[in-house]
Each structure stands twice: as structure tokens, then as C-alpha cells.
Design an enzyme around this catalytic site. Structure first.
Site, mmCIF file in Angstrom:
data_model
loop_
_atom_site.group_PDB
_atom_site.id
_atom_site.type_symbol
_atom_site.label_atom_id
_atom_site.label_comp_id
_atom_site.label_asym_id
_atom_site.label_seq_id
_atom_site.Cartn_x
_atom_site.Cartn_y
_atom_site.Cartn_z
ATOM 1 N N LYS A 13 0.592 0.530 35.751
ATOM 2 C CA LYS A 13 -0.826 0.213 35.521
ATOM 3 C C LYS A 13 -1.189 -1.163 36.090
ATOM 4 O O LYS A 13 -2.195 -1.330 36.768
ATOM 5 C CB LYS A 13 -1.143 0.263 34.005
ATOM 6 C CG LYS A 13 -0.818 1.619 33.374
ATOM 7 C CD LYS A 13 -1.158 1.674 31.898
ATOM 8 C CE LYS A 13 -0.337 0.753 31.008
ATOM 9 N NZ LYS A 13 1.110 1.074 30.989
ATOM 10 N N ARG A 88 -5.452 1.389 23.073
ATOM 11 C CA ARG A 88 -4.105 1.912 22.852
ATOM 12 C C ARG A 88 -4.006 2.708 21.559
ATOM 13 O O ARG A 88 -2.945 3.237 21.240
ATOM 14 C CB ARG A 88 -3.136 0.738 22.741
ATOM 15 C CG ARG A 88 -2.162 0.604 23.888
ATOM 16 C CD ARG A 88 -1.346 -0.625 23.571
ATOM 17 N NE ARG A 88 -0.155 -0.709 24.342
ATOM 18 C CZ ARG A 88 -0.055 -1.368 25.490
ATOM 19 N NH1 ARG A 88 -1.098 -1.948 26.012
ATOM 20 N NH2 ARG A 88 1.096 -1.434 26.096
ATOM 21 N N ARG A 122 12.085 -4.552 36.436
ATOM 22 C CA ARG A 122 10.882 -5.377 36.670
ATOM 23 C C ARG A 122 11.199 -6.868 36.524
ATOM 24 O O ARG A 122 11.929 -7.295 35.634
ATOM 25 C CB ARG A 122 9.794 -5.002 35.677
ATOM 26 C CG ARG A 122 8.595 -5.931 35.797
ATOM 27 C CD ARG A 122 7.382 -5.419 35.075
ATOM 28 N NE ARG A 122 7.612 -5.150 33.675
ATOM 29 C CZ ARG A 122 6.717 -4.555 32.893
ATOM 30 N NH1 ARG A 122 5.564 -4.154 33.400
ATOM 31 N NH2 ARG A 122 6.987 -4.352 31.631
ATOM 32 N N ARG A 155 10.696 -9.817 31.250
ATOM 33 C CA ARG A 155 9.974 -9.827 29.983
ATOM 34 C C ARG A 155 10.914 -9.509 28.828
ATOM 35 O O ARG A 155 11.815 -8.694 28.964
ATOM 36 C CB ARG A 155 8.839 -8.779 30.021
ATOM 37 C CG ARG A 155 7.582 -9.315 30.637
ATOM 38 C CD ARG A 155 6.506 -8.291 30.891
ATOM 39 N NE ARG A 155 6.246 -7.322 29.855
ATOM 40 C CZ ARG A 155 5.255 -6.427 29.907
ATOM 41 N NH1 ARG A 155 4.438 -6.405 30.956
ATOM 42 N NH2 ARG A 155 5.065 -5.571 28.939
ATOM 43 N N ARG A 166 8.903 0.916 22.576
ATOM 44 C CA ARG A 166 7.585 1.008 23.234
ATOM 45 C C ARG A 166 7.254 2.458 23.583
ATOM 46 O O ARG A 166 6.106 2.878 23.470
ATOM 47 C CB ARG A 166 7.563 0.142 24.499
ATOM 48 C CG ARG A 166 7.513 -1.335 24.174
ATOM 49 C CD ARG A 166 7.922 -2.168 25.357
ATOM 50 N NE ARG A 166 6.962 -2.133 26.442
ATOM 51 C CZ ARG A 166 7.241 -2.536 27.669
ATOM 52 N NH1 ARG A 166 8.440 -2.986 27.973
ATOM 53 N NH2 ARG A 166 6.312 -2.499 28.593
HETATM 54 P P1 AP5 Z 1 3.915 -2.325 36.057
HETATM 55 O O1 AP5 Z 1 2.778 -2.209 37.023
HETATM 56 O O2 AP5 Z 1 4.262 -3.671 35.513
HETATM 57 O O3 AP5 Z 1 3.721 -1.251 34.880
HETATM 58 P P2 AP5 Z 1 2.704 -1.236 33.648
HETATM 59 O O4 AP5 Z 1 2.282 0.192 33.449
HETATM 60 O O5 AP5 Z 1 1.621 -2.257 33.838
HETATM 61 O O6 AP5 Z 1 3.722 -1.645 32.517
HETATM 62 P P3 AP5 Z 1 3.606 -2.609 31.256
HETATM 63 O O7 AP5 Z 1 4.997 -2.703 30.726
HETATM 64 O O8 AP5 Z 1 2.911 -3.889 31.603
HETATM 65 O O9 AP5 Z 1 2.722 -1.762 30.342
HETATM 66 P P4 AP5 Z 1 2.683 -1.858 28.846
HETATM 67 O O10 AP5 Z 1 1.462 -1.012 28.616
HETATM 68 O O11 AP5 Z 1 3.878 -1.459 28.109
HETATM 69 O O12 AP5 Z 1 2.593 -3.437 28.570
HETATM 70 P P5 AP5 Z 1 1.374 -4.413 28.311
HETATM 71 O O13 AP5 Z 1 1.594 -5.633 29.088
HETATM 72 O O14 AP5 Z 1 0.059 -3.708 28.417
HETATM 73 O O15 AP5 Z 1 5.187 -1.669 36.780
HETATM 74 C C1 AP5 Z 1 6.455 -1.626 36.147
HETATM 75 C C2 AP5 Z 1 7.561 -1.779 37.212
HETATM 76 O O16 AP5 Z 1 7.518 -0.646 38.085
HETATM 77 C C3 AP5 Z 1 7.387 -3.008 38.119
HETATM 78 O O17 AP5 Z 1 8.655 -3.548 38.387
HETATM 79 C C4 AP5 Z 1 6.750 -2.467 39.409
HETATM 80 O O18 AP5 Z 1 7.129 -3.212 40.561
HETATM 81 C C5 AP5 Z 1 7.310 -1.056 39.451
HETATM 82 N N1 AP5 Z 1 6.327 -0.112 40.000
HETATM 83 C C6 AP5 Z 1 5.015 -0.041 39.672
HETATM 84 N N2 AP5 Z 1 4.411 0.960 40.348
HETATM 85 C C7 AP5 Z 1 5.399 1.527 41.109
HETATM 86 C C8 AP5 Z 1 5.405 2.632 42.019
HETATM 87 N N3 AP5 Z 1 4.269 3.312 42.266
HETATM 88 N N4 AP5 Z 1 6.578 2.971 42.598
HETATM 89 C C9 AP5 Z 1 7.725 2.282 42.341
HETATM 90 N N5 AP5 Z 1 7.775 1.223 41.491
HETATM 91 C C10 AP5 Z 1 6.619 0.858 40.878
HETATM 92 O O19 AP5 Z 1 1.560 -4.713 26.742
HETATM 93 C C11 AP5 Z 1 2.655 -5.454 26.276
HETATM 94 C C12 AP5 Z 1 2.569 -5.585 24.754
HETATM 95 O O20 AP5 Z 1 1.346 -6.273 24.384
HETATM 96 C C13 AP5 Z 1 2.527 -4.265 23.980
HETATM 97 O O21 AP5 Z 1 3.815 -3.732 23.767
HETATM 98 C C14 AP5 Z 1 1.869 -4.757 22.670
HETATM 99 O O22 AP5 Z 1 2.779 -5.456 21.858
HETATM 100 C C15 AP5 Z 1 0.824 -5.745 23.164
HETATM 101 N N6 AP5 Z 1 -0.444 -5.097 23.459
HETATM 102 C C16 AP5 Z 1 -1.039 -5.017 24.686
HETATM 103 N N7 AP5 Z 1 -2.189 -4.342 24.600
HETATM 104 C C17 AP5 Z 1 -2.332 -3.980 23.296
HETATM 105 C C18 AP5 Z 1 -3.314 -3.242 22.596
HETATM 106 N N8 AP5 Z 1 -4.388 -2.728 23.228
HETATM 107 N N9 AP5 Z 1 -3.144 -3.058 21.252
HETATM 108 C C19 AP5 Z 1 -2.096 -3.578 20.614
HETATM 109 N N10 AP5 Z 1 -1.102 -4.279 21.229
HETATM 110 C C20 AP5 Z 1 -1.228 -4.465 22.562
#
Ligand code: AP5
Length: 209
Positions: A13, A88, A122, A155, A166
């Protein structure tokens, strides 16, 4: 145009949002990035949520909803935004319905095995959040950000136990949003397994179609 990016952790994402914001000319709002920036800066919010993020749990709805309400009130969102990681939960989606009208929800489809590979490889640039992967998108010099020269980090929630948690939280709390938005008729399923540029093309084509 207001777009929501929905999908399991590590589906790509944040990677897609960094490309799509240039196409659409609207800001990328990642709740995860906002929480991590607060943790890094040692704010009160950061201290409150640090343990929750490290374990892979969800920050309470009321905290997250008020944070997003504030962010959506800023001037740069006047012509829309890309919401990454919000909503979420059903409660967050209902709150968002009151704050903004959503043009499209992009649902990233990727299997668990690929999720684990993506998350465990990552690496991030700490000051900008620029995303790398040790196999599929490595930096020019191992462990070093291409632009700032700073050391890349992993991370806390990309450790195996937190990744497992997660995924459980995603299935229980977030996956029900697929049916929520399916019912509203504005969801687009996207195969997240191809390379980032191919995912971007599929998303742009779907948004224009
Ligand atoms: P990446 O693009 O980083 O993936 P992502 O989907 O953004 O993953 P996240 O881990 O950031 O999502 P998340 O939803 O768990 O975490 P968030 O930060 O929102 O890609 C991942 C890897 O794959 C990278 O190495 C990239 O290079 C590779 N890649 C990407 N695309 C690729 C492709 N097409 N082909 C090959 N490789 C690829 O949330 C973190 C924490 O914050 C949550 O756990 C929670 O505690 C809190 N939080 C955030 N939002 C909320 C909410 N709304 N409510 C409550 N708690 C929340």
C-alpha cells in the site's frame, strides 16, 4: 478524488501510494507513518502508541479517528487524498463516511506467504520513510538510503511474531471492510503480486475506467 487503500500488512500500500500520489496530485496520508513520526519525535501520542505498534495491535478507534479528522481538515486535502491504513475497523469506516466522500477503495489481494516475504525483507529510511526490500527493491549500497546516505532500519513490527499478530488482526478487524465497501459498490480488487509499476498501471486503469 479521495481514495482508500485497503489490504493486508505488507501488500504494498505504501509503495503504491508513493507512486499514485504523483499521478493524482493529492497527498498520501498514512496513519502508520503519522504514528511512527510521533514515536520518533517522542510526543505524548507517540509514547501512548509505541507498544501497540511494536506488538502489531491496533491503536484505539477514538484516538485514530480524531487524528485523521485533524489531518483531513488541513488545506492540502481540499482536492482529495490517498488514505493508506485508514479505515481499519468498521467504526473507523463509519466515522470516515461522515468526514469525506470516498470515490474508490483499492483492495490489495496478496497471499500470506508473499506478505511474510515482503515484510521480513522490508527496510526503511528513518527520516523519509522511503521503502526498500532487500531482494525486490534493494538500495544501491547495502543498508544505506540512496538519497540521504542514512542507515536503513527494520520496523519493530516486521519481526516474525508481530507479523503473525498483524495478519490475525487484519483478518478479524479489517477484512470485514471488504464486504462493507462491496455493499457500497465502490471497491476495486487489485492483484498486488506483480511489480510495483504494474500494480500502479492496473490501479490507474481501473480508476479511469
Ligand atoms: P509496503 O508498501 O511497505 O507495504 P504496506 O502494505 O504499506 O505495508 P505496511 O506494513 O506499512 O502496512 P500495515 O497496514 O501493516 O502498516 P501501517 O504502517 O499502516 O511494502 C512492503 C514490502 O514489500 C516493502 O519492502 C516493499 O519494497 C515490498 N513491495 C511492495 N510492493 C511490492 C511489489 N509490487 N512487488 C514486490 N515487492 C513489493 O500500520 C502500522 C501500525 O500502525 C498498525 O499495526 C497499527 O498498530 C497502527 N495503525 C495504523 N493505522 C491504524 C488504524 N487505522 N487504526 C489503528 N491502528 C493503526
Amino acid at each position: 478524488m479521495n481514495i482508500v487503500l485497503l489490504g493486508p500488512p505488507g501488500a504494498g500500500k505504501g509503495t503504491l501510494a508513493a507512486l499514485l500520489k504523483n499521478e493524482l496530485g493529492v497527498p498520501h496520508i498514512s496513519t502508520g507513518d503519522i504514528f511512527r513520526s510521533n514515536i520518533k519525535n517522542g510526543t505524548e501520542l507517540g509514547r501512548k502508541v509505541q507498544g501497540i505498534l511494536a506488538s502489531g495491535g491496533l491503536v484505539p478507534d477514538e484516538v485514530t479517528i480524531e487524528m485523521v479528522r485533524g489531518r483531513l481538515g488541513e488545506d492540502d486535502t481540499a482536492s482529495g487524498c490517498i488514505l493508506d491504513g485508514f479505515p481499519r475497523t468498521i467504526a473507523q469506516a463509519e466515522a470516515l463516511d461522515e468526514m469525506a466522500s470516498i470515490n474508490a477503495v483499492i483492495n490489495f489481494v496478496l497471499d500470506d506467504e508473499e506478505v511474510v516475504k515482503r515484510l521480513s525483507g522490508r527496510r526503511l529510511a528513518p527520516s523519509t520513510g522511503r521503502i526498500y526490500h532487500i531482494v525486490t527493491n534493494p538500495p544501491k549500497q547495502e543498508g544505506i538510503d540512496d538519497e540521504t546516505g542514512e542507515k536503513l532500519i527494520q520496523r519493530d513490527d516486521d519481526k516474525p511474531e508481530a507479523i503473525r499478530h498483524r495478519l490475525e488482526v487484519y483478518r478479524k478487524e479489517t477484512a470485514p471492510l471488504i464486504d462493507y465497501y462491496r455493499g457500497k459498490g465502490n471497491i476495486i480488487d487489485i492483484d498486488a503480486s506483480p511489480a510495483p509499476e504494474a500494480v500502479l498501471s492496473a490501479v490507474v486503469e481501473a480508476l479511469n475506467g
